[in-house]
Motif scaffolding. Structure first.
Motif, PDB file in Angstrom:
ATOM      1  N   PRO A 266       0.781  -1.129  -0.180  1.00 51.05           N
ATOM      2  CA  PRO A 266       0.243   0.206  -0.155  1.00 51.05           C
ATOM      3  C   PRO A 266       0.118   1.705   0.282  1.00 51.05           C
ATOM      4  N   GLN A 267       1.723   1.150   0.403  1.00 50.34           N
ATOM      5  CA  GLN A 267       2.374   2.230   0.506  1.00 50.34           C
ATOM      6  C   GLN A 267       4.064   2.073  -0.591  1.00 50.34           C
ATOM      7  N   GLY A 268       3.789   1.478  -1.093  1.00 48.27           N
ATOM      8  CA  GLY A 268       4.527   1.550  -3.204  1.00 48.27           C
ATOM      9  C   GLY A 268       6.370   0.727  -1.951  1.00 48.27           C
ATOM     10  N   ARG A 269       7.299   0.950  -2.470  1.00 48.70           N
ATOM     11  CA  ARG A 269       8.649   0.097  -2.222  1.00 48.70           C
ATOM     12  C   ARG A 269       8.423  -0.960  -2.682  1.00 48.70           C
ATOM     13  N   ALA A 270       7.897  -1.271  -3.343  1.00 49.56           N
ATOM     14  CA  ALA A 270       8.149  -3.456  -3.678  1.00 49.56           C
ATOM     15  C   ALA A 270       9.487  -3.029  -4.370  1.00 49.56           C
ATOM     16  N   PRO A 271       9.868  -4.361  -3.645  1.00 50.58           N
ATOM     17  CA  PRO A 271      11.132  -5.300  -4.222  1.00 50.58           C
ATOM     18  C   PRO A 271      10.592  -5.658  -5.896  1.00 50.58           C
ATOM     19  N   LEU A 272      12.131  -6.036  -6.868  1.00 50.23           N
ATOM     20  CA  LEU A 272      11.714  -6.258  -7.779  1.00 50.23           C
ATOM     21  C   LEU A 272      12.876  -8.044  -7.252  1.00 50.23           C
ATOM     22  N   ILE A 273      11.372  -9.163  -7.912  1.00 50.79           N
ATOM     23  CA  ILE A 273      11.970  -9.760  -7.686  1.00 50.79           C
ATOM     24  C   ILE A 273      12.489 -10.498  -9.459  1.00 50.79           C
ATOM     25  N   LEU A 274      13.111 -10.929  -9.018  1.00 51.62           N
ATOM     26  CA  LEU A 274      14.317 -11.306 -10.373  1.00 51.62           C
ATOM     27  C   LEU A 274      13.785 -13.100 -10.637  1.00 51.62           C
ATOM     28  N   PHE A 275      14.151 -13.748  -9.358  1.00 50.83           N
ATOM     29  CA  PHE A 275      13.633 -15.032  -9.412  1.00 50.83           C
ATOM     30  C   PHE A 275      12.871 -15.666  -8.535  1.00 50.83           C
ATOM     31  N   GLY A 276      12.307 -17.000  -8.784  1.00 49.41           N
ATOM     32  CA  GLY A 276      12.252 -17.575  -7.022  1.00 49.41           C
ATOM     33  C   GLY A 276      10.868 -18.310  -7.761  1.00 49.41           C
ATOM     34  N   THR A 282       0.020 -21.934  -0.519  1.00 46.46           N
ATOM     35  CA  THR A 282       0.594 -20.780   0.390  1.00 46.46           C
ATOM     36  C   THR A 282       1.049 -18.863  -0.421  1.00 46.46           C
ATOM     37  N   SER A 283       0.374 -19.169  -1.314  1.00 44.63           N
ATOM     38  CA  SER A 283       0.228 -16.992  -1.961  1.00 44.63           C
ATOM     39  C   SER A 283       2.114 -16.156  -1.264  1.00 44.63           C
ATOM     40  N   THR A 284       2.761 -17.948  -1.711  1.00 51.01           N
ATOM     41  CA  THR A 284       4.213 -16.717  -1.243  1.00 51.01           C
ATOM     42  C   THR A 284       5.564 -17.686  -2.572  1.00 51.01           C
ATOM     43  N   THR A 285       6.501 -16.595  -3.141  1.00 47.76           N
ATOM     44  CA  THR A 285       7.124 -17.127  -3.836  1.00 47.76           C
ATOM     45  C   THR A 285       8.274 -17.504  -2.787  1.00 47.76           C
ATOM     46  N   ASN A 286       8.817 -18.857  -2.680  1.00 41.76           N
ATOM     47  CA  ASN A 286       9.441 -19.125  -2.802  1.00 41.76           C
ATOM     48  C   ASN A 286      10.974 -18.581  -3.075  1.00 41.76           C
ATOM     49  N   TYR A 287      12.167 -19.293  -2.582  1.00 46.44           N
ATOM     50  CA  TYR A 287      13.698 -18.701  -2.241  1.00 46.44           C
ATOM     51  C   TYR A 287      13.164 -17.211  -3.567  1.00 46.44           C
ATOM     52  N   ALA A 288      13.038 -16.506  -3.099  1.00 51.26           N
ATOM     53  CA  ALA A 288      12.730 -15.555  -4.061  1.00 51.26           C
ATOM     54  C   ALA A 288      14.103 -14.675  -3.986  1.00 51.26           C
ATOM     55  N   VAL A 289      14.601 -13.760  -4.936  1.00 50.53           N
ATOM     56  CA  VAL A 289      15.938 -13.567  -5.474  1.00 50.53           C
ATOM     57  C   VAL A 289      15.591 -11.514  -5.747  1.00 50.53           C
ATOM     58  N   GLU A 290      15.704 -10.750  -4.558  1.00 55.52           N
ATOM     59  CA  GLU A 290      15.038  -9.698  -5.086  1.00 55.52           C
ATOM     60  C   GLU A 290      15.996  -8.110  -5.089  1.00 55.52           C
ATOM     61  N   ILE A 291      15.582  -7.442  -5.598  1.00 54.32           N
ATOM     62  CA  ILE A 291      15.890  -6.466  -5.604  1.00 54.32           C
ATOM     63  C   ILE A 291      15.558  -5.361  -5.463  1.00 54.32           C
ATOM     64  N   PRO A 292      15.687  -4.444  -4.295  1.00 56.88           N
ATOM     65  CA  PRO A 292      14.735  -3.550  -2.859  1.00 56.88           C
ATOM     66  C   PRO A 292      14.596  -2.236  -4.027  1.00 56.88           C
ATOM     67  N   LEU A 293      13.345  -1.903  -3.502  1.00 58.13           N
ATOM     68  CA  LEU A 293      12.859  -0.918  -4.267  1.00 58.13           C
ATOM     69  C   LEU A 293      12.402  -0.386  -6.356  1.00 58.13           C
ATOM     70  N   LEU A 294      13.339  -1.907  -6.187  1.00 59.05           N
ATOM     71  CA  LEU A 294      13.435  -1.659  -7.858  1.00 59.05           C
ATOM     72  C   LEU A 294      12.139  -2.344  -8.457  1.00 59.05           C
ATOM     73  N   GLY A 295      11.178  -2.931  -7.437  1.00 63.04           N
ATOM     74  CA  GLY A 295       9.856  -3.747  -8.538  1.00 63.04           C
ATOM     75  C   GLY A 295       8.763  -1.890  -9.089  1.00 63.04           C
ATOM     76  N   SER A 296       8.661  -1.183  -7.680  1.00 63.67           N
ATOM     77  CA  SER A 296       7.761   0.314  -7.639  1.00 63.67           C
ATOM     78  C   SER A 296       8.265   0.938  -8.570  1.00 63.67           C
ATOM     79  N   LEU A 297       9.877   1.046  -9.208  1.00 58.10           N
ATOM     80  CA  LEU A 297      10.018   2.266  -9.883  1.00 58.10           C
ATOM     81  C   LEU A 297      10.178   1.353 -11.158  1.00 58.10           C
ATOM     82  N   ILE A 298      10.251   0.586 -11.342  1.00 54.43           N
ATOM     83  CA  ILE A 298       9.723   0.214 -12.609  1.00 54.43           C
ATOM     84  C   ILE A 298       8.340  -0.157 -12.887  1.00 54.43           C
ATOM     85  N   LEU A 299       7.658  -0.037 -12.497  1.00 53.75           N
ATOM     86  CA  LEU A 299       5.971  -0.392 -12.259  1.00 53.75           C
ATOM     87  C   LEU A 299       5.239   0.288 -12.991  1.00 53.75           C
ATOM     88  N   THR A 300       5.924   1.412 -11.143  1.00 49.49           N
ATOM     89  CA  THR A 300       5.431   2.823 -10.957  1.00 49.49           C
ATOM     90  C   THR A 300       5.801   4.109 -11.531  1.00 49.49           C
TER      91      THR A 300
END
Length: 464
Positions: A266-276, A282-300
């Motif tokens: 809800p506050q943005g600041r979503a990571p970019l999940i490269l792989f997982g 279970t509604s989860t992405t297991n073994y996620a390899v993330e880059i903080p904040l980049l998901g929000s920057l790319i998507l919004t």
């Protein structure tokens, strides 16, 4: 025989198989038709026989692939009547005319002028032959226009109303044709078709350069293809980004699945999940390899805009996240490899080694099928991401199918697989054999007339 697989799932598998087999042919012919038009124009402008020789080689390949595309496309209309009659009935008033326009305005142009392009140079003259070639190229683009309009309306339906029988009735044809996602899908698909053709042509030219580095025709193929890779791939990346922003606006559940975001930010600041490994149970992405904040920057294009995850949608309205998560990443990964090859070719051109760098040529040969893989993965992302709807948000896939028995659908699916691999496998093998022929300038007198064959020298001897 088909175990616990339902008739609905088998019908979906059958259509997925046939549309996947079909899409690779128009993706190739759209780009190849334009390439032929450019080659023909270069021949008329320069009278360099090497351009004519390359044109003659690829026009035969175009005819083979065009024929396979027509045959594979007919089968899909058959399935609308057998497996998806409810869908056909509901959307017929909207999609029927659009498909009819495609046949009348695009396919007739392609088919009508194809014979002139293939056999008519001597009979109609160079000017009219060039016009026919340009019409064929324009026809393929017009065909893509109508088909992408059909598909885009199913993704972002606009300009219709529902009658008493639950049918979609057109109210505003301009809103239907130019629906919100259409411009992005059309540009993205046409660029993908051009890149698909470029990498096939580039692989063919590179193959021949590895055997005969001085071959003029091979040099023309490779040089033109690498220019396309260098210039168009970055444009495609920007077009894909714009398409993604449009999809986020109109199909946010699809984007959430693509990104593997089960959780809303809800506050943005979503990571970019490269792989997982997205786990829908279970509604989860297991073994996620993330880059903080980049998901929000790319998507919004912002750090603090809200980003809806899959938890913002009922489970019955969510797309299969694992499939589109990986199909999208494969598509993007292939696109990055295309960009790297284009940049490598640019470096080789600057160094004057474009035709003399064997490892570049080997890489280009390996990347020959890259465009097809990217198109298939993009198509999977688009179509699976629309699920569980055939018309997004309005008509469910489960409510679109006929009440056939599973064994009936499974038997026809089995027959399709066997026949497709035999027929289209043979056609693809023949097209590869045509590509493997060394580019030559031995154009027949029947094609260009006796007055233009005098003084022709082998392509390898024609000056750069």
């Amino acid at each position: 025989m088909f175990g616990d697989i339902s008739a609905l799932d088998l019908a979906r598998m059958q259509f997925a198989f046939t549309v996947s087999a079909h899409i690779i042919f128009p993706a190739f012919t759209i780009g190849l038709a334009s390439y032929l038009a450019v080659l023909n124009a270069m021949w008329l402008w320069t009278r360099d026989e090497a351009y004519l020789a390359v044109f003659e080689q690829w026009k035969t390949i175009f005819a083979v692939v065009f024929g396979m595309g027509v045959v594979s496309g007919v089968v899909m209309s058959y399935q609308f009547g057998t497996n998806w009659p409810v869908f056909a009935d509901k959307v017929g008033p909207v999609l029927g005319p659009l498909i009819g326009y495609e046949v009348l305005t695009a396919f007739f142009l392609e088919a009508g002028f194809l014979g002139i392009m293939l056999f008519g140079r001597r009979r109609v003259g160079d000017g009219l032959h060039m016009a026919a070639t340009a019409v064929v190229a324009g026809g393929t683009l017009l065909s893509a226009f109508w088909i992408l309009s059909v598909n885009s309306w199913m993704q972002t339906p606009q300009g219709h109303s529902l009658n008493a029988d639950g049918q979609f009735v057109p109210e505003d044809w301009l809103a239907i044709i130019f629906n919100p996602s259409f411009p992005y899908r059309f540009v993205h698909m046409v660029l993908a078709a051009y890149l698909t053709t470029a990498f096939v042509v580039g692989a063919t030219g590179a193959w021949h350069l590895l055997k005969t580095p001085g071959n003029r025709g091979a040099r023309i193929m490779f040089s033109m293809a690498m220019w396309m890779a260098l210039v168009v791939t970055p444009i495609q990346l920007f077009a894909g980004d714009a398409h993604g922003l449009n999809t986020l606006q109109y199909q946010p559940a699809k984007i959430a699945g693509i990104e593997g975001h089960f959780e809303t930010y809800p506050q943005g600041r979503a990571p970019l999940i490269l792989f997982g490994m997205p786990d829908e149970a279970t509604s989860t992405t297991n073994y996620a390899v993330e880059i903080p904040l980049l998901g929000s920057l790319i998507l919004t294009h912002s750090l603090d805009k809200p980003l809806i995850g899959l938890d913002g949608f009922p489970k019955e309205d969510r797309p299969p996240a694992a499939i589109i998560f990986w199909s999208f990443r494969i598509m993007v990964g292939v696109g990055m490899l295309m960009l790297l090859l284009g940049l490598w070719s640019g470096l080789a051109r600057l160094k004057g080694r474009l035709y003399e760098w064997p490892w570049l040529h080997r890489a280009a040969v390996a990347m020959g099928p890259a465009g097809f893989l990217a198109v298939l993965c993009g198509w999977i992302t688009t179509e699976v991401g629309r699920q569980p709807f055939t018309v997004y948000g309005l008509l469910r896939t489960a409510d679109s199918a006929s009440a056939l028995r599973a064994d009936a659908v499974g038997s026809s699916l089995t027959a399709f697989v066997i026949i497709y691999f035999f027929v289209f496998g043979s056609g693809a093998f023949y097209a590869l054999r045509l590509m493997a022929r060394t580019p030559e300038d031995r154009v027949t007198i029947d094609e260009i007339g006796p007055t233009r064959t005098a003084g022709i020298t082998p392509i390898a001897q024609v000056g750069e």
